[in-house]
Structures are given as structure tokens and as C-alpha cells.
Design a protein around this motif. Structure first.
Motif, PDB file in Angstrom:
ATOM      1  N   MET A  42       0.838  -1.195   0.000  1.00 21.47           N
ATOM      2  CA  MET A  42       0.000   0.000   0.000  1.00 21.47           C
ATOM      3  C   MET A  42       0.877   1.250   0.000  1.00 21.47           C
ATOM      4  O   MET A  42       1.643   1.499   0.932  1.00 21.47           O
ATOM      5  N   GLN A  43       0.773   2.041  -1.069  1.00 24.48           N
ATOM      6  CA  GLN A  43       1.526   3.271  -1.208  1.00 24.48           C
ATOM      7  C   GLN A  43       0.597   4.458  -0.979  1.00 24.48           C
ATOM      8  O   GLN A  43      -0.533   4.475  -1.478  1.00 24.48           O
ATOM      9  N   LEU A  44       1.058   5.463  -0.239  1.00 22.31           N
ATOM     10  CA  LEU A  44       0.195   6.577   0.147  1.00 22.31           C
ATOM     11  C   LEU A  44       0.848   7.923  -0.160  1.00 22.31           C
ATOM     12  O   LEU A  44       2.063   8.089  -0.005  1.00 22.31           O
ATOM     13  N   ASN A  45       0.013   8.868  -0.609  1.00 24.79           N
ATOM     14  CA  ASN A  45       0.460  10.242  -0.832  1.00 24.79           C
ATOM     15  C   ASN A  45      -0.563  11.154  -0.154  1.00 24.79           C
ATOM     16  O   ASN A  45      -1.662  11.368  -0.676  1.00 24.79           O
ATOM     17  N   TYR A  46      -0.199  11.672   1.005  1.00 24.13           N
ATOM     18  CA  TYR A  46      -1.152  12.472   1.776  1.00 24.13           C
ATOM     19  C   TYR A  46      -1.306  13.885   1.220  1.00 24.13           C
ATOM     20  O   TYR A  46      -2.327  14.533   1.461  1.00 24.13           O
ATOM     21  N   ASP A  47      -0.323  14.373   0.465  1.00 30.84           N
ATOM     22  CA  ASP A  47      -0.457  15.703  -0.127  1.00 30.84           C
ATOM     23  C   ASP A  47      -1.578  15.728  -1.166  1.00 30.84           C
ATOM     24  O   ASP A  47      -2.367  16.676  -1.224  1.00 30.84           O
ATOM     25  N   LEU A  48      -1.631  14.673  -1.983  1.00 33.26           N
ATOM     26  CA  LEU A  48      -2.675  14.579  -2.999  1.00 33.26           C
ATOM     27  C   LEU A  48      -3.768  13.586  -2.612  1.00 33.26           C
ATOM     28  O   LEU A  48      -4.600  13.208  -3.439  1.00 33.26           O
TER      29      LEU A  48
ATOM     30  N   LEU B  40     -13.888   9.885 -14.675  1.00 29.80           N
ATOM     31  CA  LEU B  40     -13.171  10.691 -15.667  1.00 29.80           C
ATOM     32  C   LEU B  40     -11.713  10.264 -15.760  1.00 29.80           C
ATOM     33  O   LEU B  40     -11.136  10.219 -16.858  1.00 29.80           O
ATOM     34  N   LEU B  41     -11.114   9.961 -14.634  1.00 28.43           N
ATOM     35  CA  LEU B  41      -9.733   9.487 -14.625  1.00 28.43           C
ATOM     36  C   LEU B  41      -9.611   8.166 -15.389  1.00 28.43           C
ATOM     37  O   LEU B  41      -8.681   7.970 -16.182  1.00 28.43           O
ATOM     38  N   ALA B  42     -10.591   7.273 -15.159  1.00 23.33           N
ATOM     39  CA  ALA B  42     -10.598   5.975 -15.848  1.00 23.33           C
ATOM     40  C   ALA B  42     -10.767   6.146 -17.352  1.00 23.33           C
ATOM     41  O   ALA B  42     -10.093   5.474 -18.157  1.00 23.33           O
ATOM     42  N   GLU B  43     -11.664   7.049 -17.761  1.00 26.48           N
ATOM     43  CA  GLU B  43     -11.911   7.278 -19.185  1.00 26.48           C
ATOM     44  C   GLU B  43     -10.683   7.860 -19.881  1.00 26.48           C
ATOM     45  O   GLU B  43     -10.337   7.433 -20.987  1.00 26.48           O
ATOM     46  N   LYS B  44     -10.044   8.811 -19.253  1.00 28.05           N
ATOM     47  CA  LYS B  44      -8.945   9.538 -19.892  1.00 28.05           C
ATOM     48  C   LYS B  44      -7.650   8.731 -19.944  1.00 28.05           C
ATOM     49  O   LYS B  44      -6.901   8.806 -20.923  1.00 28.05           O
ATOM     50  N   PHE B  45      -7.404   7.920 -18.911  1.00 36.30           N
ATOM     51  CA  PHE B  45      -6.086   7.282 -18.815  1.00 36.30           C
ATOM     52  C   PHE B  45      -6.100   5.751 -18.864  1.00 36.30           C
ATOM     53  O   PHE B  45      -5.063   5.146 -19.150  1.00 36.30           O
TER      54      PHE B  45
ATOM     55  N   PHE C 148      -0.869   6.688 -13.178  1.00 38.03           N
ATOM     56  CA  PHE C 148      -1.791   7.123 -12.125  1.00 38.03           C
ATOM     57  C   PHE C 148      -1.175   8.263 -11.317  1.00 38.03           C
ATOM     58  O   PHE C 148      -1.838   9.286 -11.052  1.00 38.03           O
ATOM     59  N   ILE C 149       0.079   8.110 -10.941  1.00 37.22           N
ATOM     60  CA  ILE C 149       0.777   9.134 -10.157  1.00 37.22           C
ATOM     61  C   ILE C 149       0.865  10.446 -10.944  1.00 37.22           C
ATOM     62  O   ILE C 149       0.662  11.544 -10.397  1.00 37.22           O
ATOM     63  N   LYS C 150       1.128  10.334 -12.248  1.00 36.61           N
ATOM     64  CA  LYS C 150       1.223  11.517 -13.108  1.00 36.61           C
ATOM     65  C   LYS C 150      -0.137  12.179 -13.294  1.00 36.61           C
ATOM     66  O   LYS C 150      -0.235  13.415 -13.397  1.00 36.61           O
ATOM     67  N   ALA C 151      -1.194  11.379 -13.313  1.00 36.38           N
ATOM     68  CA  ALA C 151      -2.537  11.911 -13.571  1.00 36.38           C
ATOM     69  C   ALA C 151      -3.132  12.626 -12.372  1.00 36.38           C
ATOM     70  O   ALA C 151      -3.909  13.576 -12.527  1.00 36.38           O
TER      71      ALA C 151
END
Length: 353
Positions: A242-248, A310-315, A340-343
Motif C-alpha cells: 500500500m503506497q500513500l500520498n497524503y499531499d494529494l 473521468l480518470l478511468a476514461e482519460k487514462f 496514475f501518479i502523473k494523472a
């Protein structure tokens, strides 16, 4: 009367079109999407049961074998397995092909495009039988169906199945088995009635199902039970993956083929893993990436106003609902994670402040 309490959702003209199909024909095949979850299983089996109660010859054809975590849903074993995907289950492909070739109507539940039925789509396309769709996903391909009953505001395909039965004037045909199948689908797509349930209507439907003797506590326990291998895989995932990014405000989990093999992963074992990071304070968006033979399967979930569809559709060549979506990625697991990280920064405006 129940019709006075539960407000109609389906357009009456569509109900009459469906009624004409059902009244005029005797042979029905019900299909749902590949790798069926509880809503797919529940909606397809409930529709078949309803049609049988109306005196019709109705059978379910599954694209592939339902996971053993869903084997408590009554009647799942009555469905014909089109492709066993070498998982050791019994394939009845020839029988399924014959059924579809000879059927008079094909009922489609819990998917919006035929491609979601995998190899079974080709058999469906060969048939000249009209297709009745009951679905709650965005963007149905209306050209692929004869009658399109599509309501993304419904919490589950099973909600639509009950509403369809009710608006057909057939609430009296409901029995414990059909009600249980519908109930299981509702629980699956609402996280045990914990999200997407802001309207009172869904609870009124649940109350109606309970009147048929649905065993609420027993079903919930069955849905929470898990095999030892899943428990061990889940522990491994929480500790190591499990990887986490609390800023985003996002988290993600990925599993490669070697890891899946190590834990003897079976269909359904990783069901719900995508939700685990959402249980943490400060996390609003999650993704789960699973490496398969030639593709990366992607599941996305969110809270609040973040539109993972929208994320799923675009990427990720996919789609779904605002808070629950999925797709696929042609590439490596690492590339899918990186995308995913870039999006995520591109959707930062949707994050809670």
C-alpha cells in the motif's frame, strides 16, 4: 401499496417495450459482465428467477466462473460457464453457444457495452434475438441493445431489477430466492449499505426484500467470511504494497503475477482491496492494479466529488461512476502506477480542501 411508496424510476414507455418482448417470447438467456461481482451475479440470477416465475424458459450464461466468495448466492451454480479460463471449473461452452443461438430474447444486466462480456460478446452478436438492457453504468452503447433501461443514478443493477419487476406490476412474484439475489447485489455495490445510499428509496426497497424472509445477518456474515489465502494476501498487501500520498490524498496497491501466484490467488480473492486505503484518514482516492496475462486490470474508488470515472476514461480505457470506476492498461505494472501518479495532480481541483 408498495407502488405508492417506491417512486417509479424507469420510463413507462420502456416498461411497455420490455413487456412486449417478455409477453411475446418464451426462451430467454440472461448474461452479465466478465468476472462477475455480487451485483452482476445477483441481477442476472434475479432476472432469470423472475422470468421463470412468469412461466418463461430462462437460463443464465456466465462469461467465466464466479469467484468462490460469491457461491453463497442462491442458484449461482445453475448458470452455464462459457469460458472456465483454465481455473478448474466445468466449462459448458457448447451448451451455452446452443442456448444463445436458439434463444428468443437476450437480457443483459450490469454492463453498458457488449465488450464487457469478453469472448461471449461474439456469440451474442451472432444471435438475431432482441437484447434488453438493465444497467446503471454511464454511457451505454445504445446501438447494441433493442431496449435500453439505463439509470446511472441507481446504486446497483439489482436496484433496477427490483424496480423493473415492480413497474411491470409483478411485485407479487417476488420470493425469498429472488429477493436474496437482489439484496446481495445491493450490499455489494453499496459497501454493505455504507455509501451511495443517501436516498430513502434504497432502504424502502431493502425493507420490501426483508418481507420475503431475506436473512440479513446470515448474508452479511457470508460476505465477510474469507479464505485463509485471502487473509494472508491481505496482510501482505497492507504491510508491503500500500503506497500513500497524503499531499494529494491518494493511495494505491498493485500486485504482479508472481505475487498472485505466491498466495495462490483465486478469482475474488482481491475483491475490495481497492477500498482499503479509503479507510485511512486523509485519503480520498485509491487505485488497485492487478497484473494479468496480457493486461493490467485497474480499479478506482473515491470519496466526495472526486470523479474517478473521468480518470478511468482519460487514462485507463474505462469508465464507471463518480466514486467507483475501472479500466485496463496495456503495458507494465510499473507504467500503470506511474500513469496514475502523473494523472493525480491534473485532478487536484476535485480534492477536498
Amino acid at each position: 401499496m408498495i407502488q405508492d411508496i417506491i417512486k417509479p424510476m424507469i420510463d413507462s414507455a420502456l416498461i411497455e417495450q420490455a413487456r412486449e418482448l417478455i409477453d411475446k417470447h418464451q426462451k430467454f438467456v440472461v448474461v452479465t459482465h466478465m468476472s462477475p461481482d455480487g451485483d452482476a451475479l445477483g441481477s442476472s440470477l434475479a432476472m432469470a428467477g423472475y422470468l421463470q416465475k412468469k412461466g418463461k424458459d430462462a437460463k443464465v450464461v456466465f462469461c467465466d466462473t464466479p469467484g468462490e466468495n460469491l457461491h453463497f448466492i442462491p442458484g449461482w451454480e445453475e448458470g452455464l460457464i462459457y469460458d472456465n479460463q483454465n481455473d478448474g471449473s466445468v466449462s459448458r461452452k457448447a451448451e451455452a453457444q446452443k442456448l444463445i443461438a436458439e434463444t428468443e430474447v437476450i437480457v443483459c444486466t450490469d454492463f453498458n457495452v457488449l465488450s464487457r462480456t469478453a469472448a461471449l460478446a461474439e456469440e451474442i452478436k451472432k444471435s438475431s434475438a432482441p437484447r434488453l438492457l438493465l444497467d446503471h453504468h454511464l454511457g451505454p452503447n445504445t446501438e447494441e441493445f433493442s431496449v435500453v433501461i439505463s439509470h446511472p443514478e441507481a446504486v446497483a443493477a439489482c436496484e433496477l431489477v427490483y424496480r423493473f419487476i415492480l413497474q411491470m406490476g409483478d411485485d407479487a412474484l417476488l420470493d425469498k430466492t429472488i429477493a436474496t439475489r437482489i439484496f446481495c447485489g445491493l450490499l455489494t455495490d453499496t459497501g454493505m449499505l455504507s455509501f451511495n445510499c443517501s436516498q430513502d428509496q434504497i432502504f424502502l426497497i431493502v425493507a420490501r426484500l426483508m418481507q420475503e424472509g431475506v436473512e440479513n445477518e446470515k448474508i452479511r456474515k457470508e460476505m465477510l467470511l474469507e479464505h485463509e489465502r485471502r487473509a494472508r494476501l491481505k496482510g501482505y498487501v497492507l504491510q508491503n504494497k500500500m503506497q500513500l500520498n497524503y499531499d494529494l490524498k491518494y493511495g494505491y496497491i498493485s500486485l504482479n503475477k508472481a505475487e498472485l501466484k505466491r498466495f495462490n490467488h483465486q478469482k475474488g480473492d482481491s475483491e475490495g482491496f481497492v477500498n482499503m486505503p479509503l479507510d485511512l484518514y486523509g485519503i480520498q482516492v485509491t487505485a488497485f492494479f492487478r497484473e494479468e496475462k496480457n493486461i493490467i486490470k485497474v480499479s478506482l474508488r473515491s470519496k466526495g466529488e472526486f470523479p474517478v470515472n473521468l480518470l478511468a476514461e482519460k487514462f485507463f480505457n474505462g469508465g464507471g461512476h463518480r466514486n467507483a470506476a475501472g479500466g485496463e492498461f496495456l503495458g507494465s505494472l510499473q507504467q500503470a502506477e506511474a500513469l496514475f501518479i502523473k494523472a493525480m495532480p491534473l485532478f487536484a481541483q476535485y480534492l477536498d480542501k
